[in-house]
Design an enzyme around this catalytic site. Structure first.
Site, PDB file in Angstrom:
ATOM      1  CB  SER A  61      -0.799  -0.007   1.518  1.00 20.57           C
ATOM      2  OG  SER A  61       0.029   0.427   2.304  1.00 20.57           O
ATOM      3  CE  LYS A  62      -2.044   5.382  -3.953  1.00 19.00           C
ATOM      4  NZ  LYS A  62      -3.191   4.640  -3.909  1.00 19.00           N
TER       5      LYS A  62
END
Length: 492
Positions: free
Chosen positions: A255-256
């Site tokens: 994920s970011k």
RNA sequence: GGCCCCAUCGUCUAGCCAGGCCUAGGACACCAGGUUUUCAUCCUGGCGACAGGGGUUCGAAUCCCCUUGGGGUCACCA
């Protein structure tokens, strides 16, 4: 190579964002599987979430995949015998299928409001029960159903999950069994008539004659829902293979939070595309357990989904960077220059027109730093010394430390400068100058670093870098002299 | 929490499916040497793992079970 013209696989991105790097791997593996067996690889756009899907993302995703080196036999841009390849253009077909399923009694209308569903879920969570639809509308009398429908009451279409169990043989994981009672009577069609993912996927995979579904492990729990749908339709379901997730350094789904997740991010940072492909191959698959650096053709020749790892793969940026360097250094100088040029311009150190007017010089500079690069975007930073103001070269602390280690460095440097000055004026050739300098050092019974460290700092301000005579040649005799003269007073 | 999936060096993995060839191989990272005017490259070496416990077997990293740990998923998102 075994040939099987019947193999048909697909990659089905949702155009609600940039191409995820994990999706790129899914696409790559599907593509490789099709190419290895002479099957067909198709692209399908899953844009049933109309609020979040955009044509811009779709275009960018296709472009990204093509950039990686993938091609497809059927897709939204090129069409094909089983189109359209955009779910938003297939609604009529979904309606048809929905009616068929409803007529068969495999699906039913549900009038429950969002409010009731929310309350239900809340209550279930409070009582620590599993959140699931309670089946309120499952056994509605036909008469009541018809009346409410006729009255225009909004209704979704739910799948009527039968009793029993659903099992399948996953190409990667083997036997997987789900008890049907664990599967919710899920919504197939929204009240507004648009289809939900699990429903549309099956309709399309059926229509597009998909034989193998290779997708991320997050879809594993969707599989029984989809299989049940095939069975309700009286059709055989395809072979599934659930690829291990790509994980962030926190061990969770990429994920970011822990790093860049988009293919475009890595492209923008200047990772060579071959390195990206190669690295993606290594996430969950190995060529032979020994060979780390290999190309997409090797993937095609050897990819076997049953050999894919089951466990998730942490995205290791260190290894990725190393791999990038391996590919970058293999590139011919001219090609490498084209790849680095945009970053030079973006850094503001080189004007767009200078890319042409100073091309020879820039090429020479690139040649000097090539061995120290891993990704294209690193070039401007590496060339800081070459672009520096000659009277204001910034001396790094590391370089200064190396200088201070040398006794009487100032005396050495100033003596060397007097010796060097006429030779630079006479344009003594680089190689001769290097040899003569070494002789100069030897004559004075000095160690090489006694001269080279101060010289390097004076010329570049850095503790490491290319050969100093190559560096002098790059910036030219005049500039080198200015740097040396000012260093005598500035360097301390 | 329910369900599902997973479990070899810090990381990516080979080996597992067809037990012995495994004193577990390779790569990244790290450490130490060598090469170099320095850095990088390159070369050499080192560190470092079968999660734990039960079985089955002459023999288990490989097969079975349990435990523990991790992950995924539970929408009128995809």
């Amino acid at each position: 190579m075994t040939r099987n013209d019947d193999i048909r696989v697909r990659y089905a991105p949702s155009p609600t964002g940039k191409q995820h790097i994990g999706g790129a791997r899914t696409a790559l593996f599907n593509w490789a599987y099709a190419r290895r067996h002479g099957g067909k690889f198709l692209l399908r756009i899953e844009d049933t979430d109309e609020g979040r899907s955009t044509r811009e993302y779709e275009t960018a995703i296709l472009e990204g995949l093509a950039w990686l080196g993938l091609d497809w036999d059927e897709g939204p841009d090129i069409g094909g015998p089983h189109g359209p390849y955009r779910q938003s253009e297939r609604y009529a077909r979904y309606t048809e299928m929905a009616q068929l399923l409803e007529a068969k009694g495999a699906a039913y209308r549900c009038f429950c409001t969002t409010e009731r569903l929310d309350q239900l879920r809340e209550a279930q969570e409070k009582n620590k029960e599993k959140p699931a639809y309670d089946g309120k509308c499952r056994d509605l009398q036909p008469a009541e159903r018809a009346t409410r429908l006729a009255a225009g009451e909004p209704a979704v279409l739910r799948f009527k999950v039968p009793a029993g169990a659903t099992s399948f043989t996953d190409l990667i994981r083997g036997e997987v069994v789900f008890q049907n009672k664990e599967v919710d009577d899920w919504v197939m069609v929204r009240a507004d008539g648009t289809p939900i993912y699990n429903f549309a996927v099956v309709c399309d995979d059926v229509d597009m004659r998909i034989t193998h579904v290779l997708r991320g492990e997050e879809h594993l729990t969707n599989t029984p829902k989809q299989i049940l749908l095939y069975q309700a339709l009286g059709l055989a379901f395809p072979t599934f293979g659930h690829l291990p997730l790509m994980l962030g350094t926190d061990g969770k789904k990429l994920s970011k939070r822990t790093g860049d997740t988009a293919l475009q991010d890595y492209r923008d940072k200047g990772y060579p595309k071959k390195a990206i492909v190669n690295f993606l191959c290594l996430q969950g698959w190995a060529l032979d357990g020994k060979t780390e650096v290999f190309g997409i053709d090797e993937l095609v020749r050897n990819f076997d989904p049953t050999q894919v790892s089951k466990a998730g793969a942490v995205f290791d940026l260190d290894k990725f960077r190393w791999l990038a360097g391996e590919y970058l250094r293999k590139e011919p100088l001219e090609e490498l220059f084209e790849h680095c040029a945009p970053y030079l311009v973006a850094s503001g150190r080189v004007g767009r027109e200078e890319l042409v007017t100073r091309r020879a010089w820039l090429l020479q500079a690139l040649a000097l730093e090539k061995d120290r690069l891993h990704i294209y975007s690193e070039l401007p930073e590496r060339l800081t010394w070459a672009f520096a103001e000659d009277r204001a070269v910034v001396y790094s602390e590391a370089a200064l430390i190396n200088v201070r280690k040398q006794t009487d460095w100032k005396g050495t440097l100033s003596a060397y400068l007097e010796w060097l000055r006429p030779k630079l004026s006479d344009r003594v050739a680089k190689d001769a100058l290097r040899d003569a300098t070494k002789a100069w050092v030897a004559e004075r019974k000095l160690k090489m670093p006694a001269l080279f460290q101060p010289l390097r700092c004076a010329l570049t301000g850095e503790a490491g870098g290319p050969d100093l005579f190559d560096s002098i040649e790059l910036i030219g005799a005049e500039r080198a002299l200015v740097r040396l003269e000012t260093a005598l007073v500035r360097m301390a």
